[in-house]
Design a protein around this motif. Structure first.
Motif, PDB file in Angstrom:
ATOM      1  N   ASP A  84     -29.462  -5.352  18.680  1.00  0.00           N
ATOM      2  CA  ASP A  84     -30.414  -5.078  19.898  1.00  0.00           C
ATOM      3  C   ASP A  84     -30.539  -5.919  20.743  1.00  0.00           C
ATOM      4  O   ASP A  84     -30.515  -5.981  21.974  1.00  0.00           O
ATOM      5  CB  ASP A  84     -31.470  -4.267  19.334  1.00  0.00           C
ATOM      6  N   VAL A  85     -31.077  -7.130  20.269  1.00  0.00           N
ATOM      7  CA  VAL A  85     -31.438  -8.299  21.035  1.00  0.00           C
ATOM      8  C   VAL A  85     -30.168  -9.017  22.084  1.00  0.00           C
ATOM      9  O   VAL A  85     -30.486  -9.107  23.036  1.00  0.00           O
ATOM     10  CB  VAL A  85     -32.206  -9.411  20.437  1.00  0.00           C
ATOM     11  N   MET A  86     -29.265  -8.857  21.134  1.00  0.00           N
ATOM     12  CA  MET A  86     -27.896  -9.436  21.837  1.00  0.00           C
ATOM     13  C   MET A  86     -27.260  -8.482  23.037  1.00  0.00           C
ATOM     14  O   MET A  86     -26.863  -8.688  24.057  1.00  0.00           O
ATOM     15  CB  MET A  86     -26.677  -9.471  20.826  1.00  0.00           C
ATOM     16  N   ALA A  87     -27.548  -7.014  22.672  1.00  0.00           N
ATOM     17  CA  ALA A  87     -27.147  -5.937  23.502  1.00  0.00           C
ATOM     18  C   ALA A  87     -28.078  -5.900  24.941  1.00  0.00           C
ATOM     19  O   ALA A  87     -27.493  -5.798  25.933  1.00  0.00           O
ATOM     20  CB  ALA A  87     -27.128  -4.634  23.176  1.00  0.00           C
ATOM     21  N   ASP A  88     -29.223  -6.360  24.604  1.00  0.00           N
ATOM     22  CA  ASP A  88     -30.185  -6.417  25.841  1.00  0.00           C
ATOM     23  C   ASP A  88     -29.918  -7.603  26.427  1.00  0.00           C
ATOM     24  O   ASP A  88     -29.896  -7.642  27.963  1.00  0.00           O
ATOM     25  CB  ASP A  88     -31.728  -6.642  25.355  1.00  0.00           C
ATOM     26  N   ARG A  89     -29.160  -8.927  26.036  1.00  0.00           N
ATOM     27  CA  ARG A  89     -28.779  -9.957  26.995  1.00  0.00           C
ATOM     28  C   ARG A  89     -27.713  -9.842  27.435  1.00  0.00           C
ATOM     29  O   ARG A  89     -27.194 -10.843  28.117  1.00  0.00           O
ATOM     30  CB  ARG A  89     -29.137 -11.129  25.940  1.00  0.00           C
ATOM     31  N   GLY A  90     -26.750  -8.750  26.976  1.00  0.00           N
ATOM     32  CA  GLY A  90     -25.281  -8.582  27.348  1.00  0.00           C
ATOM     33  C   GLY A  90     -24.501  -9.328  26.619  1.00  0.00           C
ATOM     34  O   GLY A  90     -23.237  -9.820  26.952  1.00  0.00           O
ATOM     35  N   GLN A  91     -24.857  -9.763  25.277  1.00  0.00           N
ATOM     36  CA  GLN A  91     -23.956 -10.680  24.522  1.00  0.00           C
ATOM     37  C   GLN A  91     -23.462  -9.794  23.458  1.00  0.00           C
ATOM     38  O   GLN A  91     -22.477 -10.612  22.434  1.00  0.00           O
ATOM     39  CB  GLN A  91     -24.834 -11.659  23.926  1.00  0.00           C
TER      40      GLN A  91
END
Length: 70
Positions: A27-34
């Motif tokens: 989820d955190v990576m998706a928020d950052r676009g990673q």
């Protein structure tokens, strides 16, 4: 024969840690676009790591060559 396998195991462990980290923090990576980087590295690792180990195995099998009969 031991060094290429040790290198392969080390790369596999680093890849596995990266995949677990990406899965746990998706989820955190998706928020950052990673999330695309995480998914792409997962697919590339599943394709390239077995190819690496099979090629190392085949190299050593063919390097030994056929045994000569006396």
């Amino acid at each position: 024969m031991k060094l290429p396998y040790k290198i392969g195991y080390a790369v596999t462990l680093v890849w596995l840690v990266w995949i677990v980290y990406g899965y746990m923090n998706y989820d955190v990576m998706a928020d950052r676009g990673q999330h695309f980087i995480f998914l792409l590295s997962a697919v590339i690792g599943m394709i390239l790591l077995p190819i690496y180990f099979i090629s190392v195995l085949l190299y050593y099998v063919y390097k030994r060559g056929p045994k000569k009969k006396k």
